[in-house]
Design a protein around this motif. Structure first.
Motif, short mmCIF file in Angstrom:
data_model
loop_
_atom_site.label_atom_id
_atom_site.label_comp_id
_atom_site.label_asym_id
_atom_site.label_seq_id
_atom_site.Cartn_x
_atom_site.Cartn_y
_atom_site.Cartn_z
N MET A 161 45.70 -3.03 25.75
CA MET A 161 46.37 -2.77 24.51
C MET A 161 47.41 -1.67 24.75
O MET A 161 47.08 -0.62 25.29
CB MET A 161 45.32 -2.36 23.47
N LYS A 162 48.65 -1.93 24.37
CA LYS A 162 49.72 -0.94 24.52
C LYS A 162 49.75 -0.08 23.26
O LYS A 162 49.84 -0.61 22.15
CB LYS A 162 51.06 -1.63 24.74
N LEU A 163 49.67 1.23 23.45
CA LEU A 163 49.66 2.17 22.34
C LEU A 163 50.81 3.15 22.46
O LEU A 163 51.22 3.50 23.57
CB LEU A 163 48.32 2.93 22.30
N TRP A 164 51.31 3.61 21.33
CA TRP A 164 52.56 4.36 21.27
C TRP A 164 52.38 5.72 20.61
O TRP A 164 51.60 5.87 19.69
CB TRP A 164 53.58 3.56 20.44
N ARG A 165 53.16 6.70 21.08
CA ARG A 165 53.23 8.03 20.47
C ARG A 165 54.67 8.52 20.52
O ARG A 165 55.37 8.29 21.50
CB ARG A 165 52.40 9.05 21.26
N LEU A 166 55.09 9.17 19.45
CA LEU A 166 56.36 9.90 19.47
C LEU A 166 55.97 11.36 19.30
O LEU A 166 55.33 11.73 18.32
CB LEU A 166 57.28 9.45 18.33
N THR A 167 56.32 12.16 20.29
CA THR A 167 55.90 13.55 20.28
C THR A 167 56.96 14.40 20.96
O THR A 167 57.82 13.88 21.66
CB THR A 167 54.53 13.71 20.97
N ARG A 168 56.87 15.68 20.73
CA ARG A 168 57.75 16.60 21.44
C ARG A 168 57.19 16.84 22.84
O ARG A 168 55.99 16.74 23.07
CB ARG A 168 57.88 17.90 20.66
N ALA A 169 58.07 17.16 23.77
CA ALA A 169 57.71 17.31 25.17
C ALA A 169 56.52 18.24 25.42
O ALA A 169 55.65 17.90 26.23
CB ALA A 169 58.92 17.76 25.99
N PRO A 170 56.40 19.37 24.73
CA PRO A 170 55.26 20.25 25.04
C PRO A 170 53.89 19.66 24.64
O PRO A 170 52.86 20.21 25.03
CB PRO A 170 55.53 21.51 24.20
N PHE A 171 53.88 18.58 23.89
CA PHE A 171 52.62 18.05 23.35
C PHE A 171 52.26 16.68 23.90
O PHE A 171 51.60 15.88 23.23
CB PHE A 171 52.70 18.02 21.83
N LEU A 172 52.65 16.40 25.13
CA LEU A 172 52.38 15.09 25.74
C LEU A 172 50.92 14.88 26.12
O LEU A 172 50.46 13.75 26.20
CB LEU A 172 53.23 14.91 27.00
N ALA A 173 50.18 15.94 26.38
CA ALA A 173 48.79 15.80 26.84
C ALA A 173 47.97 14.99 25.84
O ALA A 173 48.10 15.17 24.62
CB ALA A 173 48.18 17.18 27.06
N LEU A 174 47.15 14.13 26.35
CA LEU A 174 46.29 13.29 25.51
C LEU A 174 44.92 13.97 25.36
O LEU A 174 43.88 13.38 25.62
CB LEU A 174 46.16 11.89 26.13
N ASP A 175 44.95 15.22 24.90
CA ASP A 175 43.71 15.99 24.81
C ASP A 175 43.25 16.25 23.37
O ASP A 175 42.15 16.76 23.16
CB ASP A 175 43.86 17.32 25.54
N GLY A 176 44.06 15.91 22.40
CA GLY A 176 43.66 16.09 21.00
C GLY A 176 43.68 17.53 20.53
O GLY A 176 43.10 17.85 19.49
N ALA A 225 40.69 -1.43 26.03
CA ALA A 225 39.57 -1.26 25.11
C ALA A 225 39.96 -1.87 23.77
O ALA A 225 41.14 -1.90 23.42
CB ALA A 225 39.20 0.21 24.95
N THR A 226 38.98 -2.33 23.05
CA THR A 226 39.20 -2.85 21.71
C THR A 226 38.78 -1.79 20.70
O THR A 226 37.65 -1.29 20.77
CB THR A 226 38.37 -4.14 21.48
N PRO A 227 39.67 -1.42 19.79
CA PRO A 227 39.31 -0.38 18.83
C PRO A 227 38.29 -0.87 17.81
O PRO A 227 38.32 -2.02 17.39
CB PRO A 227 40.61 -0.03 18.14
N GLU A 228 37.42 0.02 17.44
CA GLU A 228 36.50 -0.21 16.33
C GLU A 228 37.31 -0.08 15.05
O GLU A 228 38.12 0.84 14.92
CB GLU A 228 35.41 0.86 16.38
N ARG A 229 37.12 -0.96 14.10
CA ARG A 229 37.85 -0.92 12.83
C ARG A 229 37.12 -0.01 11.85
O ARG A 229 35.94 -0.22 11.57
CB ARG A 229 37.97 -2.32 12.25
N LEU A 230 37.80 1.03 11.36
CA LEU A 230 37.24 1.90 10.34
C LEU A 230 37.82 1.51 8.99
O LEU A 230 38.97 1.10 8.91
CB LEU A 230 37.56 3.37 10.64
N PRO A 231 37.04 1.64 7.92
CA PRO A 231 37.54 1.25 6.60
C PRO A 231 38.63 2.20 6.12
O PRO A 231 38.53 3.41 6.32
CB PRO A 231 36.31 1.33 5.70
#
Length: 145
Positions: free
Chosen positions: A1-16, A71-77
């Motif tokens: 699954m291809k997933l997308w983010r638009l973010t500023r350069a300092p916030f690229l980390a996928l750490d939440g 991975a397949t996402p779990e659907r939340l209501p």
């Protein structure tokens, strides 16, 4: 699954770390989560929603990024109530039962926000974002006649 983010350069980390500090629509402060969009256009719309209408002073270091996650996402209501949204998201994160969860986008209901639990063991296999520069001024300016 291809997933997308638009973010500023300092916030690229996928750490939440951003939602962990400040909270997010679907999680309370203190809980790390990474938000993706199911479509590149949705990633742009979500950020645009929070920018001033006059784009004259906005940051110029935005990057449109994507990654592939097997991975397949779990659907939340989808619910309207903000407190209930956070309860649902917090419960999902706390359970650790899936790497990804999908919720209908409030900005574009035909698409999804995909949340990733960075504490899930499978998150270690998620590749960093591939990126390209993104310029709101260029994207939103009208073509010359």
């Amino acid at each position: 699954m291809k997933l997308w983010r638009l973010t500023r350069a300092p916030f690229l980390a996928l750490d939440g770390s951003g939602p962990e500090k400040h909270g997010a629509r679907w999680v309370s402060p203190g809980r790390p989560v990474v938000n993706f969009a199911s479509e590149p256009g949705l990633a742009v719309l979500v950020v645009l929603r929070y920018l001033p209408r006059n784009l004259a002073g906005i940051d110029d270091d935005y990057l449109l990024g994507w990654t592939e996650i097997d991975a397949t996402p779990e659907r939340l209501p989808f619910v309207e109530d903000q407190a209930e949204k956070r309860r649902i998201g917090d419960d999902w994160l706390q359970s650790g039962r899936s790497l990804l969860a999908a919720v209908r986008s409030a900005v574009l209901p035909e698409a999804d926000i995909i949340m990733m639990n960075p504490a899930h063991p499978a998150s270690a296999a998620v590749r960093p974002l591939a990126t390209r520069p993104f310029d709101f001024r260029q994207t939103l300016s009208l073509p010359r006649s």
